[in-house]
Design a protein around this motif. Structure first.
Motif, mmCIF file in Angstrom:
data_model
loop_
_atom_site.group_PDB
_atom_site.id
_atom_site.type_symbol
_atom_site.label_atom_id
_atom_site.label_comp_id
_atom_site.label_asym_id
_atom_site.label_seq_id
_atom_site.Cartn_x
_atom_site.Cartn_y
_atom_site.Cartn_z
ATOM 1 N N GLY A 75 0.815 -1.201 0.000
ATOM 2 C CA GLY A 75 0.000 0.000 0.000
ATOM 3 C C GLY A 75 0.850 1.253 0.000
ATOM 4 O O GLY A 75 2.072 1.220 -0.143
ATOM 5 N N SER A 76 0.188 2.382 0.165
ATOM 6 C CA SER A 76 0.862 3.673 0.212
ATOM 7 C C SER A 76 1.276 3.974 1.654
ATOM 8 O O SER A 76 0.419 4.125 2.530
ATOM 9 C CB SER A 76 -0.067 4.767 -0.316
ATOM 10 N N PHE A 77 2.593 3.999 1.927
ATOM 11 C CA PHE A 77 3.160 4.240 3.261
ATOM 12 C C PHE A 77 2.683 3.185 4.261
ATOM 13 O O PHE A 77 2.398 3.477 5.414
ATOM 14 C CB PHE A 77 2.805 5.638 3.769
ATOM 15 N N GLY A 78 2.592 1.953 3.823
ATOM 16 C CA GLY A 78 2.183 0.871 4.711
ATOM 17 C C GLY A 78 1.531 -0.252 3.928
ATOM 18 O O GLY A 78 1.591 -0.306 2.703
ATOM 19 N N GLY A 79 0.913 -1.155 4.662
ATOM 20 C CA GLY A 79 0.240 -2.275 4.024
ATOM 21 C C GLY A 79 1.058 -3.553 4.126
ATOM 22 O O GLY A 79 2.036 -3.630 4.877
ATOM 23 N N PRO A 80 0.682 -4.570 3.375
ATOM 24 C CA PRO A 80 1.410 -5.850 3.451
ATOM 25 C C PRO A 80 2.832 -5.711 2.916
ATOM 26 O O PRO A 80 3.097 -4.981 1.962
ATOM 27 C CB PRO A 80 0.575 -6.784 2.566
ATOM 28 N N THR A 81 3.758 -6.411 3.544
ATOM 29 C CA THR A 81 5.164 -6.359 3.154
ATOM 30 C C THR A 81 5.402 -7.286 1.963
ATOM 31 O O THR A 81 5.232 -8.502 2.073
ATOM 32 C CB THR A 81 6.068 -6.766 4.323
ATOM 33 N N LEU A 82 5.810 -6.710 0.839
ATOM 34 C CA LEU A 82 6.098 -7.489 -0.357
ATOM 35 C C LEU A 82 7.536 -8.002 -0.377
ATOM 36 O O LEU A 82 7.805 -9.069 -0.923
ATOM 37 C CB LEU A 82 5.835 -6.651 -1.613
ATOM 38 N N TYR A 83 8.446 -7.224 0.214
ATOM 39 C CA TYR A 83 9.864 -7.622 0.219
ATOM 40 C C TYR A 83 10.533 -6.973 1.416
ATOM 41 O O TYR A 83 10.238 -5.822 1.768
ATOM 42 C CB TYR A 83 10.556 -7.174 -1.080
ATOM 43 N N GLU A 84 11.443 -7.712 2.055
ATOM 44 C CA GLU A 84 12.244 -7.201 3.170
ATOM 45 C C GLU A 84 13.700 -7.572 2.933
ATOM 46 O O GLU A 84 14.015 -8.721 2.620
ATOM 47 C CB GLU A 84 11.758 -7.777 4.492
ATOM 48 N N ASN A 85 14.569 -6.580 3.049
ATOM 49 C CA ASN A 85 15.981 -6.789 2.771
ATOM 50 C C ASN A 85 16.620 -7.592 3.909
ATOM 51 O O ASN A 85 16.690 -7.114 5.047
ATOM 52 C CB ASN A 85 16.680 -5.432 2.610
ATOM 53 N N PRO A 86 17.122 -8.800 3.644
ATOM 54 C CA PRO A 86 17.718 -9.596 4.733
ATOM 55 C C PRO A 86 19.096 -9.097 5.157
ATOM 56 O O PRO A 86 19.560 -9.459 6.242
ATOM 57 C CB PRO A 86 17.814 -11.004 4.130
ATOM 58 N N PHE A 87 19.748 -8.274 4.333
ATOM 59 C CA PHE A 87 21.087 -7.791 4.645
ATOM 60 C C PHE A 87 21.085 -6.399 5.277
ATOM 61 O O PHE A 87 22.145 -5.810 5.477
ATOM 62 C CB PHE A 87 21.941 -7.748 3.368
ATOM 63 N N TYR A 88 19.897 -5.881 5.569
ATOM 64 C CA TYR A 88 19.828 -4.522 6.118
ATOM 65 C C TYR A 88 20.191 -4.521 7.593
ATOM 66 O O TYR A 88 19.704 -5.352 8.370
ATOM 67 C CB TYR A 88 18.423 -3.950 5.926
ATOM 68 N N VAL A 89 21.047 -3.571 7.970
ATOM 69 C CA VAL A 89 21.432 -3.351 9.372
ATOM 70 C C VAL A 89 21.133 -1.894 9.693
ATOM 71 O O VAL A 89 21.603 -0.983 8.988
ATOM 72 C CB VAL A 89 22.920 -3.660 9.608
ATOM 73 N N SER A 90 20.360 -1.663 10.725
ATOM 74 C CA SER A 90 19.946 -0.300 11.052
ATOM 75 C C SER A 90 21.122 0.503 11.590
ATOM 76 O O SER A 90 22.066 -0.045 12.170
ATOM 77 C CB SER A 90 18.820 -0.327 12.090
ATOM 78 N N PRO A 91 21.101 1.834 11.415
ATOM 79 C CA PRO A 91 22.191 2.660 11.949
ATOM 80 C C PRO A 91 22.330 2.586 13.461
ATOM 81 O O PRO A 91 23.442 2.731 13.986
ATOM 82 C CB PRO A 91 21.801 4.083 11.503
ATOM 83 N N ASN A 92 21.231 2.341 14.189
ATOM 84 C CA ASN A 92 21.319 2.204 15.647
ATOM 85 C C ASN A 92 22.164 0.990 16.042
ATOM 86 O O ASN A 92 22.965 1.057 16.982
ATOM 87 C CB ASN A 92 19.919 2.077 16.239
ATOM 88 N N GLN A 93 21.997 -0.117 15.316
ATOM 89 C CA GLN A 93 22.799 -1.303 15.609
ATOM 90 C C GLN A 93 24.278 -1.060 15.305
ATOM 91 O O GLN A 93 25.159 -1.511 16.053
ATOM 92 C CB GLN A 93 22.287 -2.482 14.790
ATOM 93 N N ILE A 94 24.554 -0.333 14.229
ATOM 94 C CA ILE A 94 25.951 -0.032 13.885
ATOM 95 C C ILE A 94 26.590 0.830 14.967
ATOM 96 O O ILE A 94 27.729 0.591 15.400
ATOM 97 C CB ILE A 94 26.012 0.670 12.518
ATOM 98 N N ARG A 95 25.851 1.830 15.454
ATOM 99 C CA ARG A 95 26.390 2.689 16.510
ATOM 100 C C ARG A 95 26.581 1.928 17.820
ATOM 101 O O ARG A 95 27.562 2.155 18.544
ATOM 102 C CB ARG A 95 25.466 3.897 16.719
ATOM 103 N N SER A 96 25.658 1.010 18.131
ATOM 104 C CA SER A 96 25.811 0.228 19.368
ATOM 105 C C SER A 96 27.024 -0.698 19.278
ATOM 106 O O SER A 96 27.746 -0.888 20.277
ATOM 107 C CB SER A 96 24.551 -0.584 19.621
ATOM 108 N N LEU A 97 27.285 -1.263 18.098
ATOM 109 C CA LEU A 97 28.476 -2.108 17.934
ATOM 110 C C LEU A 97 29.753 -1.294 18.104
ATOM 111 O O LEU A 97 30.736 -1.767 18.710
ATOM 112 C CB LEU A 97 28.452 -2.781 16.560
#
Length: 292
Positions: A231-253
């Motif tokens: 959908g527009s700005f939401g809705g069912p997830t069609l694809y999710e990147n398995p290699f994505y790492v959020s910036p918060n996790q990078i900063r915590s590491l």
């Protein structure tokens, strides 16, 4: 008294006068002069020609940094078919507010720059109101002012969109290619656009990231796809990147690495003290001799 002319004679004289007059001037339009014959051909043609009426709404969230705001303004200058709007709060209900704004502005797509913690920039590309929509993490940002390249394309000119061959390998890249081509492709007969091409938009995939280049002016940035929604700005997830790492996790590491260095220093000190206790120095017989 003279004889009256017959009706047939008057009609013949009128026809002669019409033939002597100059032909009618063709109608003048925005695209040039048009004859009546062309109008008849257009009316006789039953097939309706498709006209691209794409309009893009470009906006951002509040508390966005100046560097990311300059990037947004660079894109506004490059897209003459876009409309800029005021800032919006980046809350959970931003999707409904953005869809209403897109409808009020008579647009069909939206580019939303969302800044979090004053450091991380996320870009939403959405087709409103039915979707799909994509959320990107923006990295490696370089604005026009930073690059200072020698390009001199005119404002409002249409770009040539080029995509690398990687976009045809998987379905989610094909969907992103179609979405990008609809948003960044300027309509041909738009009133603010020039009817020619004098620069190139390049979208290439490297390390599962989309790299954007505008030759030879700028800006430049990198898009890391996070999720594709139905959908527009939401809705069912069609694809999710398995290699994505959020910036918060990078900063915590990074913080853990720094904390690990401090822990190593503390352990080294304790080991030194234990070594000194286990191996005490012998008493020097001549240590107090000079004090007397």
């Amino acid at each position: 008294m003279g004889k009256k002319r017959k009706h047939t004679e008057t009609e013949a004289a009128a026809n002669v006068k019409k033939d002597e007059t100059a032909p009618e001037r063709p109608k003048r339009t925005l695209l040039g002069f048009k004859n009546n014959d062309e109008d008849k051909k257009e009316n006789d043609n039953p097939h309706v020609v498709f006209r691209n009426k794409e309009k893009v709404l470009v906006t951002c969230s509040r508390r966005i940094s100046f560097r990311y705001r300059h990037l947004m303004l660079n894109l506004v200058d490059l897209l003459p078919h876009c409309k800029k709007d005021n800032k919006i709060e980046s809350k959970e209900s931003k999707g409904t507010a953005l869809n209403e704004l897109v409808e009020l502005k008579s647009c069909s797509s939206c580019l939303f720059f969302e800044c979090r913690k004053g450091k991380d920039l996320y870009l939403w590309m959405a087709k409103c109101p039915n979707g799909p929509s994509v959320k990107f993490l923006v990295n490696a940002v370089h604005t026009m002012e930073e690059l200072k390249l020698t390009g001199n394309h005119l404002k409002g000119s249409r770009p040539i969109l080029t995509f690398s061959s990687n976009f045809d390998k998987s379905p989610h890249w094909q969907l992103l290619k179609e979405l990008i081509s609809q948003i960044f492709g300027i309509p041909k007969d738009h009133r603010k656009s020039k009817p020619y091409h004098d620069h190139v938009f390049v979208f290439s995939i490297a390390d599962d990231h989309i790299w954007f280049r505008n030759y030879q002016v700028g800006p430049r940035f990198c898009l890391n796809p996070i999720k594709i929604f139905g959908g527009s700005f939401g809705g069912p997830t069609l694809y999710e990147n398995p290699f994505y790492v959020s910036p918060n996790q990078i900063r915590s590491l990074e913080k853990r690495k720094k904390a690990g260095k401090y822990a190593k220093k503390v352990k080294a000190k304790t080991r030194r003290k234990m070594h000194e206790l286990e191996n005490p120095l012998e008493v020097d017989e001549f240590a107090d001799m000079w004090k007397k």
